[in-house]
Design a protein around this motif. Structure first.
Motif, PDB file in Angstrom:
ATOM      1  N   MET A   1       0.840  -1.197   0.000  1.00  0.00           N
ATOM      2  CA  MET A   1       0.000   0.000   0.000  1.00  0.00           C
ATOM      3  C   MET A   1       0.870   1.239   0.000  1.00  0.00           C
ATOM      4  O   MET A   1       2.068   1.190   0.277  1.00  0.00           O
ATOM      5  N   ARG A 235      -3.707 -12.894   2.449  1.00  0.00           N
ATOM      6  CA  ARG A 235      -2.790 -12.055   1.706  1.00  0.00           C
ATOM      7  C   ARG A 235      -2.062 -11.213   2.753  1.00  0.00           C
ATOM      8  O   ARG A 235      -2.689 -10.459   3.493  1.00  0.00           O
ATOM      9  N   ASP A 237       0.040  -8.306   3.876  1.00  0.00           N
ATOM     10  CA  ASP A 237       0.416  -6.975   3.430  1.00  0.00           C
ATOM     11  C   ASP A 237       1.828  -6.628   3.907  1.00  0.00           C
ATOM     12  O   ASP A 237       2.217  -6.936   5.047  1.00  0.00           O
ATOM     13  N   GLU A 261       2.816 -10.006  -0.066  1.00  0.00           N
ATOM     14  CA  GLU A 261       3.121  -8.809  -0.854  1.00  0.00           C
ATOM     15  C   GLU A 261       4.549  -8.386  -0.539  1.00  0.00           C
ATOM     16  O   GLU A 261       4.779  -7.567   0.348  1.00  0.00           O
ATOM     17  N   HIS A 330      -4.861  -2.509  -6.229  1.00  0.00           N
ATOM     18  CA  HIS A 330      -5.341  -1.280  -5.593  1.00  0.00           C
ATOM     19  C   HIS A 330      -4.240  -0.243  -5.424  1.00  0.00           C
ATOM     20  O   HIS A 330      -4.525   0.937  -5.255  1.00  0.00           O
ATOM     21  N   ASP A 331      -2.989  -0.671  -5.450  1.00  0.00           N
ATOM     22  CA  ASP A 331      -1.868   0.243  -5.260  1.00  0.00           C
ATOM     23  C   ASP A 331      -1.261   0.712  -6.570  1.00  0.00           C
ATOM     24  O   ASP A 331      -0.713   1.811  -6.642  1.00  0.00           O
TER      25      ASP A 331
HETATM   26 ZN    ZN Z   1       0.217  -2.506   0.586  1.00  0.00          ZN
END
Ligand code: ZN
Ligand code: CA
Length: 530
Positions: A1, A235, A237, A261, A330-331
């Protein structure tokens, strides 16, 4: 993110919060009902393992507030009919920015939209009962659910005097409304257990997993998410921010499927990370994403021979079984031109593809994505053989059963090449509906064609499978959502969108057969080639 997004959200909430912090606003979020759930047909072969089909990232940055779980729920029949095996949901916990937050600044891990704190009962995505209904509905359809875990940092704590820093820090989480997993300054770095770990996220209090209380509490939370809420996978983060042993512990204790991620273009660093978790998780394939971004945005000047070179293929090039391939999230959403070429590549290549909600909901991309998801699930199996490549065209074969041949062309004209396929004396059809059928000779040689700035996917044409294939394409009914049902007709030259209204329990067989007959008769129509 992205930190900038978080800071922006925090700025926005600080400016606008007084306008919205009314009781009506809170109660709106709390009382909206999940739509009636009736008569969802369970697709017979839908109980699939995560990774066997295609994942859908079921959110994007700044989704509409409070109704997002309902939106997904209403879309589930269509998601299921399109052939996805799992949906990835945003972080579920109440965060500092309350109903504005995308969830990446968690405050109270056990408040999934249940307690009136941080300005609302609901999280940005809805209330807990919406989430639970959504997960129940997923289970009834055989769809798996992947939860997004923010384990590195917290946000929104009260100020307290911190004996480890001799300053005041915002590390007092002792008054969270769930009254569960209470935290204080020694649960964050610097702690008496550990000064620091691999990384911090901005100024956010950085959880100290070396503190056994923190480690064990997070694992208990995971078991609660699994058992009481119903998640199937995870997932992780921002795993660059904390010890890989935390992820390994999670997979050992909580179990399920997991993807990290580890945001880096260097695949060797990703491999080192995966090894450090004892390879208990997969990784988002950022290096492959950067290659495909360059392919698409170069608008024809990219040398497609790179796609035949594992050095350019990220995690997928070496460990396809640990690669979660994607084109946008989304990022990051940087592909400006020819995005479908990238989707064609990941949905026909090895690895576990993840489709981004915004792309799937884009009217220009939805049908071609659905066609490719169907192609992925039916044909794209087994190892990969490069059949031909030059600067402008790439032709590769998936060698499994039945397998397929993908052709990408980033030139300005139709291109065809004579290649040796695995099928001898057979008819191959382009399941994207653009090229003519091709015959292979007794040694498998045939021409494979692709349109300019485009792609084709050939596989064996077995028209005897017609009735079987069309009945297995999901026809489900829904009280409100038109279902876009992508049916491969005959040799797959045509896709049809079928909308069902409230009064239609399903398409009568005779009507279906009539439509199929007409489409089959007309099948030469959509064929084009220079
Ligand atoms: Zn992230
Ligand atoms: Ca950290």
């Amino acid at each position: 993110m992205m930190l900038t997004k978080h800071l922006l959200i925090i700025c926005i909430i600080s400016l606008t919060f007084p306008l919205f912090a009314t009781s009506e606003f809170i109660s709106l979020a709390n009382t909206t009902n999940v739509g009636q759930i009736t008569m969802y047909e369970v697709i017979s072969d839908s109980s699939t393992e995560i990774g066997s089909r295609v994942m859908l990232q079921a959110f994007y940055w700044d989704v509409p507030q409070y109704l997002w779980y309902i939106t997904i729920n209403d879309t589930l029949p269509e998601i299921n009919a399109s052939g996805f095996d799992a949906i990835w949901l945003p972080p579920p916990s109440k965060a500092q920015s309350g109903g504005f937050s995308m969830g990446y600044d968690p405050y109270d891990y056990y408040d999934l939209g249940e307690f009136n704190q941080m300005g609302s009962i609901a999280t940005r995505f809805g209330v807990k009962s919406h989430l639970v209904s959504l997960l129940d509905h997923c289970r009834s359809l055989g769809l798996s659910v992947i939860g997004d875990l923010v384990l590195n940092h917290n946000s929104g704590g009260n100020q307290e005097f911190n004996l480890n820093t001799n300053t005041n820090t915002y590390t007092d989480f002792s008054t969270v409304a769930s009254n569960t997993f209470l935290r204080g300054y020694n649960d964050f770095h610097p702690s008496t257990f550990e000064i620091s770990d691999e990384g911090v996220f901005g100024e956010f209090p950085d959880l100290c997993h070396a503190n056994p209380y923190v480690n064990e509490s997070l694992l208990q939370w995971g078991e609660w998410l699994r058992d009481d809420i119903g998640y199937d996978g995870w997932r992780f983060d921002y795993v660059k921010g904390y010890h890989s042993s935390m992820v390994e512990d999670w997979m050992d204790v909580v179990g399920g499927w997991g993807v990290a991620e580890f945001w880096d273009g260097n695949k060797e660093l990703i491999f080192s990370y995966l090894d450090s978790t004892e390879n208990k998780v997969s990784a988002f394939d950022f290096p492959l994403y950067y290659t495909l971004r360059d392919v698409c945005n170069s608008d024809g000047s990219y040398d497609l021979r790179n796609l035949a070179n594992p050095a350019f293929l990220g995690v997928m090039g070496n460990r396809p079984y640990q690669s979660v391939t994607f084109i946008a999230n989304h990022d990051t959403d940087e592909i400006i031109t020819n995005k479908m070429m990238a989707y064609a590549f990941i949905l026909t290549s090895e690895g576990y593809p993840c489709v981004f909600w915004k792309d799937w909901q884009n009217p220009a991309l939805k049908t071609p994505i659905n066609v490719l998801v169907d192609v992925h699930n039916r044909f794209a199996k087994g190892s990969t053989t490069i059949l031909y490549s030059d600067e402008d065209i790439y032709i590769a074969q998936r060698n499994g059963d039945p397998g397929c041949i993908i052709a990408l062309n980033d030139g300005t004209e139709w291109r065809g090449e004579y290649v040796q396929s695995k099928w001898s004396s057979s008819t191959l059809s382009d399941y994207t509906g653009q090229a003519f059928d091709e015959e292979t000779n007794s040694e498998g040689w045939t021409e494979i064609w692709a349109p300019p700035k485009g792609y084709t996917v050939y596989s064996i044409n077995n028209t005897s499978d017609l009735s079987q294939e069309t009945t297995s394409s999901a026809i489900t009914s829904s009280e409100s959502t038109p279902i876009s049902s992508t049916s491969d007709v005959g040799d797959g030259t045509t896709t049809s969108d079928t909308s069902l209204d409230n009064n239609t329990p399903g398409i009568p067989v005779i009507v279906t057969l009539f439509i199929l007959t007409v489409l089959t008769v007309l099948k030469k129509f959509p064929f084009r080639r220079k």
